[in-house]
Structure formats: structure tokens, C-alpha cells
Design a protein around this motif. Structure first.
Motif, PDB file in Angstrom:
ATOM      1  N   PHE A  74       1.177  -1.062  -0.377  1.00 47.24           N
ATOM      2  CA  PHE A  74       0.210   0.264   0.011  1.00 47.24           C
ATOM      3  C   PHE A  74       0.798   1.353   0.284  1.00 47.24           C
ATOM      4  O   PHE A  74       0.599   2.322  -0.929  1.00 47.24           O
ATOM      5  CB  PHE A  74      -1.393  -0.357   1.161  1.00 47.24           C
ATOM      6  N   CYS A  75       1.566   0.879   0.611  1.00 45.67           N
ATOM      7  CA  CYS A  75       2.888   1.948   0.894  1.00 45.67           C
ATOM      8  C   CYS A  75       4.094   2.471  -0.694  1.00 45.67           C
ATOM      9  O   CYS A  75       4.225   2.926  -0.691  1.00 45.67           O
ATOM     10  CB  CYS A  75       3.286   2.305   1.886  1.00 45.67           C
ATOM     11  N   ARG A 104       3.166   0.380   7.203  1.00 46.51           N
ATOM     12  CA  ARG A 104       2.452  -0.471   8.981  1.00 46.51           C
ATOM     13  C   ARG A 104       3.436  -2.320   8.675  1.00 46.51           C
ATOM     14  O   ARG A 104       2.508  -2.611   9.518  1.00 46.51           O
ATOM     15  CB  ARG A 104       0.963  -0.868   9.098  1.00 46.51           C
ATOM     16  N   CYS A 105       3.943  -2.235   7.905  1.00 45.96           N
ATOM     17  CA  CYS A 105       4.145  -3.807   7.144  1.00 45.96           C
ATOM     18  C   CYS A 105       5.639  -4.291   7.869  1.00 45.96           C
ATOM     19  O   CYS A 105       6.375  -4.979   8.425  1.00 45.96           O
ATOM     20  CB  CYS A 105       3.895  -4.265   6.052  1.00 45.96           C
ATOM     21  N   THR A 106       6.541  -3.236   6.955  1.00 45.72           N
ATOM     22  CA  THR A 106       7.963  -3.702   6.673  1.00 45.72           C
ATOM     23  C   THR A 106       8.792  -3.103   7.238  1.00 45.72           C
ATOM     24  O   THR A 106      10.086  -3.881   8.087  1.00 45.72           O
ATOM     25  CB  THR A 106       8.749  -3.203   5.592  1.00 45.72           C
TER      26      THR A 106
HETATM   27  S1  FES Z   1       1.639  -0.174   4.176  1.00 51.19           S
HETATM   28 FE1  FES Z   1       2.294  -2.333   3.870  1.00 51.19          FE
HETATM   29  S2  FES Z   1       3.927  -2.643   2.762  1.00 51.19           S
HETATM   30 FE2  FES Z   1       3.941  -0.272   3.423  1.00 51.19          FE
END
Ligand code: FES
Ligand SMILES: Cc1cc2nc3c(=O)[nH]c(=O)nc-3n(C[C@H](O)[C@H](O)[C@H](O)COP(=O)(O)OP(=O)(O)OC[C@H]3O[C@@H](n4cnc5c(N)ncnc54)[C@H](O)[C@@H]3O)c2cc1C
Ligand code: FES
Lengths: 151, 289
Positions: free
Chosen positions: A101-102, A135-137
Motif C-alpha cells: 500500500f505504501c 505499517r508492514c515492513t
Molecule cells: S504499508 Fe504494507 S508494505 Fe508498507
């Protein structure tokens, strides 16, 4: 109102644009370019980052009418046909993409940084990406991707 | 809603006279947030980004005339020497994307007590140039802020430029935030030395209903700073200065910090920034001599 804007090198036109609408909405909903993501609509997350006349901006904070006659380059416009831009490729290779997403916003921000500063320090990378949330990596892979793309 | 797109300043002023309710739109970093969240539904938007008269700066007779529409990014890269504290404050605004769009004119237009440029404008004795079809007038920064997010513009007026003296001595700006990047100030402080007039400006942000000068602290410095026999500052001077700055504040408790914390932090910021500025001043005096 009608808005004329050059997007990724192509002259585009949109009709019935609401006067308070953002460039992000125009790109995604009217011009069919969903690459720039809509997450916060308040300039906080950077996932809508595009080039406007060569300068990275949050598309959610630009009024569509302000883009009249201007040039926009989105994440879709970075790749050369099927060949990814080195920054895009390096995000894939480094595993800097999870939910993704980002990613479009980060890719544009990193692309701009490397144009200005071909060999950025970690400090410079962190500062350039301070307006992009993931929010993921946990950011480490993203930093790796930018370092690798700089080479 | 209407979208007004004046091509020059005369057209912009005519449009504002005709539509006093139109909301001026510069970088949009405040306005678009309000529109996106339905907090505002103006009758008209007045896009100022095509008005060339707002987009440049000039220096004349030791004064910078900074167009209201110059972005923070340009200010930082082009005016760091002439306006060191304003450049420092600009560096703390948002992110690169926000600094690429946001403007000092927009910061003034929003007149938030937390706007980062305000303490600098106050401490350096800046003046705001505003215009309407009726003419142009200058407003002292001191008289510009009149309440929470309220300024002293008439409905038909636009901010055209900000006039600031070219720095002749060190200036400092410092901000306390809950993290390093992308935060609105818990409190902020600017100090500007002015050896020519034997005075120093000091002003606080995010610690009262409006940004404001710390007048007593300024008077104290004017009397205490050893301009003629430059020497390191005594700790007692820095401490007293910090106390006087803190006493100028009328802060509130909110999610970002308590009133007590803000007062404490201001005293610390004031003490430190004065120390840095004076140290730099001594350094430059010595190299000149
Ligand atoms: S918000 Fe999911 S990869 Fe960065
Ligand atoms: C994610 C994010 C982070 C931010 N961080 C900070 C920060 O750290 N520090 C800080 O101080 N601010 C911050 N801001 C707020 C904002 O970026 C600043 O206030 C900026 O200076 C606004 O400038 P602009 O050109 O974008 O103004 P706009 O949004 O275009 O306008 C702001 C206000 O000023 C009025 N206006 C604009 N130009 C004129 C003019 N020429 N004459 C009369 N009225 C005018 C508008 O009508 C509006 O009321 C942040 C905003 C966002 C979205
Ligand atoms: S959607 Fe524009 S910054 Fe988050």
C-alpha cells in the motif's frame, strides 16, 4: 469544471470535476490511475505522492483545479513499458513490498531523492522518506531497497 | 462551489473583492485537509498558485521581501543565509512533500498558534504586506495575530509578502515535538540577536492562544547582553531569560502536553537557544577582530 492535465506524458482531460476535489481523486477515480494510494487524505502517510511539475507532493493536498495545465508523473509513469524503474525493481528485490500500500508513494519519494542525491547517506534517506508511512515492513527493507537502488 | 484561477495579483485582488468569502488556496496543505474531511465548504476557492507576484523574493536595503507563495523548500535552499531562523523553522515543517507545497503565506493565513514560522516572524520584527483593491498596507507581526486561528486581515485582503530584515547576527529556532519528523509543535521558540539596535527578539509558539513575543525577556536581554565587551554569558543570565520566556506563556493542557510541561520546556529552549546564538556571536566577533 473541466481539468486538462498532462499525466505521464499524455494529455488528459476530465469533465465534471468537483471544485473541491483533490488531484488524487482525479487520478484514481476519473483518469483510472489507481497506483497512487488513498490512505489518509491529510498529508500524513505519503502513499499518494506524485510528481507535480517535477516536484514530489501529496496528491491528496493538491486541488484538482490547481493541476490545470501542469504535468503530473505518477508511479505508473516511472516504468519504461514493461521494464521497471531501478527504484521499483530494487523494492521488489529487497523484499521492501509487503501489502504494497505504501509502495507507490515510497517509490516516488525515493526516486526523487536519488535524482537529487545519487549517493545518499542513511540520514538523508530517512529524512527524504519521513513523510511516508509503512505499517508492514518496519522500514529496514525499504532502506535496503533505496541503498541498493543508489548503486 | 466556484474555482477561481486568477493569472496575476490584480485579478486575484479583484476576485477577492468580488467574493470576500472565497478561501485563498496556496499550497493547500491546510485547506485541502479541511475540504477532504468536510470541515469546510466554501462558496469559492481562490487558487493563488498562478500568481507570479507571490512566487518570488527580493532583497533590498537589508530587507527580504518574501512572496507569500514561496514554498518552504525554496526558502530553505535559497534564503538560509539571509533568514537563518526562518529557514530553521521551515526545516521542521512536516515532510519533504509538505515543504514542497506549504508556504509562509499559508502559515500566516491559517494563523495557528502552533505554526512554526510565527515565533520567527515575531522575534525578527517582520511585517506582513497585505493588499486589496483598496490598496496595500503593512501589518507588524505583533499586530497580525488576534486570536486562536484569527488574524487581522479584512475579508477582501490577501497576504502578498512578508518583510524581514536580513540577519546581521545569529538567530535560533527550536521546537519540541513528540518525535523528530512530521509533528506539530508542543511548543516552540525563536530568538534573534540584533547588535545594531542592541536588542534581541524572543517569541514563543504553541504556548498561548496566539504566537506571542516574550517582551520582558527581550527587555532583560537588551540590558544584560554584553554587546560592547563580548564575553561568554553567565548561567544566571541564561536561566533568568528562560524564566521570563516561560512566564510569557499562557499554555493549555492538551493531548500533546501539559501546560506545566510547556512552561518548563520553553524555559529550557530559551536558555539553550540563547546560549547557542550568543556563542556564535562571540565566534563571529572574534574572527572579525
Ligand atoms: S504499508 Fe504494507 S508494505 Fe508498507
Ligand atoms: C502532514 C502535515 C504536516 C504539517 N506540519 C506542519 C508543521 O510541522 N508546522 C507548521 O507550522 N505547519 C504544519 N502543517 C500545516 C501547513 O503545512 C502550514 O500551515 C503551511 O504553511 C500552510 O501553507 P499552504 O501554502 O499549504 O497554505 P494553504 O493550505 O493553501 O492555506 C492556509 C490558510 O491560509 C490562507 N491563505 C493562503 N495564502 C493566503 C494569502 N496569500 N492571503 C491570505 N490568505 C491566505 C488560506 O485561505 C488558508 O486559510 C502541516 C500540514 C500537514 C498536512
Ligand atoms: S493519502 Fe495523501 S498523504 Fe495520505
Amino acid at each position: 469544471m473541466r481539468v486538462n492535465v498532462t499525466v505521464n506524458g499524455e494529455a488528459r482531460q476530465a469533465d465534471d470535476v468537483w471544485e473541491g476535489e483533490s488531484l488524487l481523486y482525479l487520478l484514481r477515480e476519473r483518469l483510472g490511475l489507481p497506483g497512487s494510494k488513498n490512505a489518509c487524505e491529510q498529508g500524513e502517510c505519503g502513499s499518494c505522492t506524485v510528481y507535480l511539475d517535477g516536484t514530489p507532493v501529496c496528491a491528496c493536498l493538491v486541488a484538482a483545479g490547481q493541476a490545470e495545465g501542469r504535468e503530473v508523473r505518477t508511479v505508473e509513469g516511472l516504468a519504461d513499458g514493461d521494464r521497471l524503474d531501478p527504484v521499483q525493481q530494487s523494492f521488489v528485490d529487497a523484499g521492501a513490498v509487503q501489502c504494497g500500500f505504501c509502495t507507490p508513494g515510497l517509490v516516488v519519494a525515493a526516486h526523487d531523492l536519488l535524482n537529487r542525491v545519487p549517493n545518499p547517506s542513511d540520514e538523508e534517506i530517512r529524512e527524504a522518506l519521513a513523510g511516508n508511512l509503512c505499517r508492514c515492513t518496519g522500514y529496514e527493507k525499504i532502506l535496503d531497497a533505496v541503498r541498493a537502488a543508489a548503486k | 462551489m466556484e474555482f477561481l484561477r486568477p493569472a496575476n495579483l490584480a485579478e486575484a485582488l479583484a476576485a477577492k473583492a468580488e467574493h470576500p468569502d472565497a478561501v485563498p488556496l496556496a499550497g493547500g496543505t491546510d485547506v485541502m485537509v479541511e475540504l477532504n474531511f468536510d470541515h469546510r465548504r466554501p462558496d469559492a476557492l481562490l487558487d493563488l498558485t498562478r500568481v507570479a507576484e507571490l512566487a518570488g523574493w527580493t532583497v533590498e536595503d537589508g530587507v527580504v521581501r518574501l512572496g507569500a507563495g514561496v514554498s518552504y523548500t525554496r526558502l530553505i535552499t535559497e534564503l538560509g543565509e539571509q533568514l537563518p531562523a526562518l529557514a530553521m523553522a521551515s526545516r521542521t515543517v512536516g515532510s519533504p512533500q509538505i515543504r514542497n507545497r506549504g508556504t509562509v503565506g499559508g502559515n500566516l493565513g491559517a494563523a495557528s498558534p502552533a505554526g512554526d514560522t510565527h515565533p520567527v516572524l515575531l522575534a525578527t520584527g517582520a511585517r506582513v504586506e497585505v493588499a486589496s483593491t483598496r490598496g496595500t498596507r503593512m501589518i507588524d507581526a505583533d499586530d497580525f495575530y488576534v486570536g486562536v486561528k484569527k488574524h487581522s486581515l479584512a475579508p477582501d485582503e490577501l497576504i502578498v509578502a512578508v518583510h524581514l530584515p536580513v540577519a546581521t547576527a545569529p538567530q535560533q529556532f527550536a521546537k519540541v515535538g513528540t518525535r523528530n519528523a512530521m509533528v506539530i509543535a508542543v511548543c516552540s521558540f525563536a530568538v534573534a540577536l540584533d547588535p545594531e539596535h542592541r536588542r534581541a527578539g524572543a517569541a514563543i509558539g504553541s504556548a498561548a492562544p496566539t504566537p506571542r513575543r516574550a517582551a520582558e525577556a527581550e527587555e532583560f536581554l537588551a540590558a544584560e547582553l554584553p554587546w560592547d565587551a563580548p564575553a561568554p554569558l553567565r548561567d544566571s543570565v541564561k536561566r533568568r531569560f528562560g524564566e521570563l520566556v516561560a512566564s510569557a506563556a499562557a499554555p493549555i493542557d492538551d493531548v500533546r502536553g501539559t501546560a506545566e510541561y510547556r512552561r518548563h520546556a520553553l524555559a529550557v529552549l530559551a536558555r539553550r537557544t540563547l546560549g547557542w546564538a550568543w556563542q556564535d556571536y562571540l565566534g563571529s566577533e572574534r574572527t572579525c577582530a
